[in-house]
Design an enzyme around this catalytic site. Structure first.
Site, PDB file in Angstrom:
ATOM      1  N   PHE A  11     -10.390 -11.858  -3.669  1.00 22.37           N
ATOM      2  CA  PHE A  11     -11.462 -10.918  -3.323  1.00 22.37           C
ATOM      3  C   PHE A  11     -12.149 -11.387  -2.040  1.00 22.37           C
ATOM      4  O   PHE A  11     -13.359 -11.533  -1.980  1.00 22.37           O
ATOM      5  CB  PHE A  11     -12.447 -10.786  -4.491  1.00 22.37           C
ATOM      6  CG  PHE A  11     -13.238  -9.505  -4.445  1.00 22.37           C
ATOM      7  CD1 PHE A  11     -12.604  -8.275  -4.551  1.00 22.37           C
ATOM      8  CD2 PHE A  11     -14.610  -9.534  -4.268  1.00 22.37           C
ATOM      9  CE1 PHE A  11     -13.325  -7.096  -4.493  1.00 22.37           C
ATOM     10  CE2 PHE A  11     -15.346  -8.355  -4.223  1.00 22.37           C
ATOM     11  CZ  PHE A  11     -14.696  -7.137  -4.339  1.00 22.37           C
ATOM     12  N   LYS A  97       1.579 -12.074   4.930  1.00 23.79           N
ATOM     13  CA  LYS A  97       2.732 -12.045   5.859  1.00 23.79           C
ATOM     14  C   LYS A  97       3.544 -13.330   5.808  1.00 23.79           C
ATOM     15  O   LYS A  97       4.760 -13.310   5.932  1.00 23.79           O
ATOM     16  CB  LYS A  97       2.284 -11.748   7.291  1.00 23.79           C
ATOM     17  CG  LYS A  97       1.091 -12.544   7.776  1.00 23.79           C
ATOM     18  CD  LYS A  97      -0.174 -11.704   7.731  1.00 23.79           C
ATOM     19  CE  LYS A  97      -1.415 -12.550   7.745  1.00 23.79           C
ATOM     20  NZ  LYS A  97      -2.564 -11.874   8.265  1.00 23.79           N
ATOM     21  N   GLU A 121       2.677  -3.089   3.649  1.00 24.06           N
ATOM     22  CA  GLU A 121       2.231  -2.530   4.936  1.00 24.06           C
ATOM     23  C   GLU A 121       1.064  -3.329   5.518  1.00 24.06           C
ATOM     24  O   GLU A 121       0.977  -3.552   6.722  1.00 24.06           O
ATOM     25  CB  GLU A 121       1.801  -1.066   4.724  1.00 24.06           C
ATOM     26  CG  GLU A 121       1.534  -0.315   5.986  1.00 24.06           C
ATOM     27  CD  GLU A 121       2.780  -0.132   6.842  1.00 24.06           C
ATOM     28  OE1 GLU A 121       3.671   0.619   6.461  1.00 24.06           O
ATOM     29  OE2 GLU A 121       2.854  -0.780   7.905  1.00 24.06           O
ATOM     30  N   VAL A 124       1.468  -6.410   8.085  1.00 23.36           N
ATOM     31  CA  VAL A 124       1.923  -6.319   9.480  1.00 23.36           C
ATOM     32  C   VAL A 124       1.038  -5.367  10.284  1.00 23.36           C
ATOM     33  O   VAL A 124       1.008  -4.162  10.028  1.00 23.36           O
ATOM     34  CB  VAL A 124       3.401  -5.846   9.545  1.00 23.36           C
ATOM     35  CG1 VAL A 124       3.896  -5.837  10.983  1.00 23.36           C
ATOM     36  CG2 VAL A 124       4.286  -6.737   8.685  1.00 23.36           C
ATOM     37  N   GLY A 126      -2.204  -4.784  10.482  1.00 23.52           N
ATOM     38  CA  GLY A 126      -3.380  -4.140   9.864  1.00 23.52           C
ATOM     39  C   GLY A 126      -3.155  -2.673   9.546  1.00 23.52           C
ATOM     40  O   GLY A 126      -2.295  -2.327   8.740  1.00 23.52           O
ATOM     41  N   GLY A 179     -14.180 -11.687  10.393  1.00 31.53           N
ATOM     42  CA  GLY A 179     -13.162 -11.607   9.328  1.00 31.53           C
ATOM     43  C   GLY A 179     -11.772 -11.297   9.864  1.00 31.53           C
ATOM     44  O   GLY A 179     -10.899 -10.879   9.102  1.00 31.53           O
ATOM     45  N   GLU A 182      -7.403 -15.975  10.341  1.00 34.86           N
ATOM     46  CA  GLU A 182      -6.942 -16.592   9.102  1.00 34.86           C
ATOM     47  C   GLU A 182      -7.869 -17.757   8.747  1.00 34.86           C
ATOM     48  O   GLU A 182      -8.588 -18.271   9.623  1.00 34.86           O
ATOM     49  CB  GLU A 182      -5.525 -17.150   9.292  1.00 34.86           C
ATOM     50  CG  GLU A 182      -4.492 -16.112   9.673  1.00 34.86           C
ATOM     51  CD  GLU A 182      -4.319 -15.029   8.615  1.00 34.86           C
ATOM     52  OE1 GLU A 182      -4.000 -15.360   7.478  1.00 34.86           O
ATOM     53  OE2 GLU A 182      -4.533 -13.844   8.940  1.00 34.86           O
ATOM     54  N   LYS A 197       4.908 -11.771  11.212  1.00 29.95           N
ATOM     55  CA  LYS A 197       4.970 -10.301  11.245  1.00 29.95           C
ATOM     56  C   LYS A 197       6.248  -9.840  11.935  1.00 29.95           C
ATOM     57  O   LYS A 197       6.889  -8.881  11.497  1.00 29.95           O
ATOM     58  CB  LYS A 197       3.725  -9.753  11.953  1.00 29.95           C
ATOM     59  CG  LYS A 197       2.445 -10.016  11.165  1.00 29.95           C
ATOM     60  CD  LYS A 197       1.201  -9.787  12.001  1.00 29.95           C
ATOM     61  CE  LYS A 197      -0.064 -10.009  11.194  1.00 29.95           C
ATOM     62  NZ  LYS A 197      -1.272 -10.169  12.035  1.00 29.95           N
TER      63      LYS A 197
END
Ligand code: HSE
Length: 404
Positions: A11, A97, A121, A124, A126, A179, A182, A197
């Site tokens: 979350f 990914k 989806e 890769v 966003g 945000g 990573e 990706k």
């Protein structure tokens, strides 16, 4: 009571994005029934605390849950969750990914064996629906090249360096606060994330599996003021480009910063936006641009996968094209602090060379093997920026300039 019950793992930024997009979207017959998280002490309000659980088995062993959405950070733990879910016949959506890229052949085999779909989806670029399009629309195209900006954080940092003269550290901090980055931002700025990706894209564009460790990646962390000045003096920008190019049965692969001129669509892609350029035999070049990182854009990509599962959508995995991965000679700009550390004799077709008191650079052609050797030896004392030598990008060797 919805027909589709979701067990959500994680979350964080994307998990919250999924929650918000799902709960503000009335059209979907799906609801999140349990959310598995690590930290028991975090305040999760306004979401009811009963929704949060702390053991994966509470989702995996719950027969009422028919869709698992995996959005955790740890790629190995994610792989375990995803494989267990598929084996139990639960359809899965993931945005991890690294996990997908490193295990794609096994994941394809598991989907076939258990007849259970896995969609990714959100892993890769966003919000750009690239995997869906490669799987469906471009299945009829003979793709010759897929390239573009596949990492939002690096593009955000490069935009701030070029447009606002911000420092690298400030720009990275902002990318983290927004945000986009990573948890370990080396994955972004070192070009690893776009490499994962690219590896996934290759499977869907060319039907072949290429493990990410076989793809050369160089990131943006060594970009210096000289590299930026070099670009600005020539009206160029630097963009971190991932590309896969198929020519005469050979596939060349690369993730590295490139000098880009204003005729190239990538020149105009800024901040956390990503861009995918697809070139094919029939439709020629097409461009997809959209937000490549962030809670809601990536949450939407995950939600779109959940919606697809409710319509029994699965990936086809196109037949493999007869391609051999090979490494080309590439034209590069190599900047170095100490000429003693750099063996310039391995360059071919040198078109420019400058050696100053504090730095120098050479522009010429070099094999990836030789380039890796130079970069490993020079460590932080060198940087490389590619030019494609193709018409859509700049051929630096054709530029004339004066160095004061
Ligand atoms: N860290 C990634 C990026 C997130 O910056 O593109 C989206 O995959």
């Amino acid at each position: 009571m919805s027909k589709y019950k979701i067990g959500l793992f994680g979350f964080g930024c994307v998990g919250k994005g999924l929650y918000e997009t799902l709960t503000t979207n009335n059209d979907l017959d799906a609801e999140i029934s349990k959310i598995c998280v690590k930290n028991k002490d975090k305040d999760r309000s306004p979401i009811a605390s009963e929704k949060f659980i702390f053991s994966a088995d509470e989702i995996l062993n719950d027969d009422s849950i028919n869709i698992v959405v995996e959005l955790i950070d740890d790629a190995e733990a994610a792989f375990e969750i995803v494989t267990k879910s598929l084996k139990k016949g639960k359809a899965v959506v993931t945005a991890n990914k690294k996990m997908v890229a490193e295990h794609l052949p096994e994941l394809i085999a598991l989907q076939k064996e258990y007849n259970t779909p896995l969609l990714y989806e959100g892993a890769v670029c966003g919000s750009i629906p690239i995997i869906r399009n490669l799987n469906d629309y471009y299945a009829s195209e003979q793709i010759t090249e897929v390239k573009g900006i596949f990492n939002g954080s690096s593009n955000y940092i490069l935009t701030k360096l070029f447009q606002e003269g911000q420092s690298y550290d400030e720009a990275l901090k902002e990318a983290q606060e927004n945000g986009f980055a990573e948890t370990d931002p080396t994955l972004d700025v070192g070009g690893f994330d776009p490499k994962f990706k690219l590896s996934i894209v290759i499977q869907h564009a060319f039907g072949i599996s290429v493990s990410p460790e076989k793809i050369f990646n160089w990131g943006i962390q060594n970009i210096s003021d000289e590299d930026i000045r070099f670009a600005k003096e020539r009206n160029l920008k630097i963009k971190l480009v991932a590309k896969a190019t198929a020519v005469n049965g050979q596939l060349s692969l690369l993730v590295a910063p490139h000098y880009i001129d204003s005729d190239n669509p990538l020149y105009h892609v800024e901040n956390e936006f990503n861009c995918v350029l697809i070139n094919g035999k029939y439709a020629h070049e097409q461009t997809l641009i959209g937000k490549g990182a962030g809670s809601l854009p990536t949450g939407l990509a995950v939600l779109a996968d959940v919606a697809s599962l409710t319509k029994e959508y699965t990936y086809n995995y196109a037949e493999s094209r007869n391609l051999t991965v090979q490494e080309d000679l590439s034209e590069v700009y190599l900047r170095f602090d100490d000429p003693e550390n750099v063996d310039l004799s391995v360059f071919e077709n040198v078109s420019e060379k400058f050696v100053g008191q504090k730095h120098g650079y050479v522009i010429g052609k070099i094999s990836l093997q030789n380039l890796k050797g130079i970069l490993e030896k020079a460590k932080e004392g060198a940087n490389v920026i590619f030019t494609s030598g193709k018409s859509a990008e700049i051929e630096l060797s054709k530029l004339t300039y004066f160095y004061a």
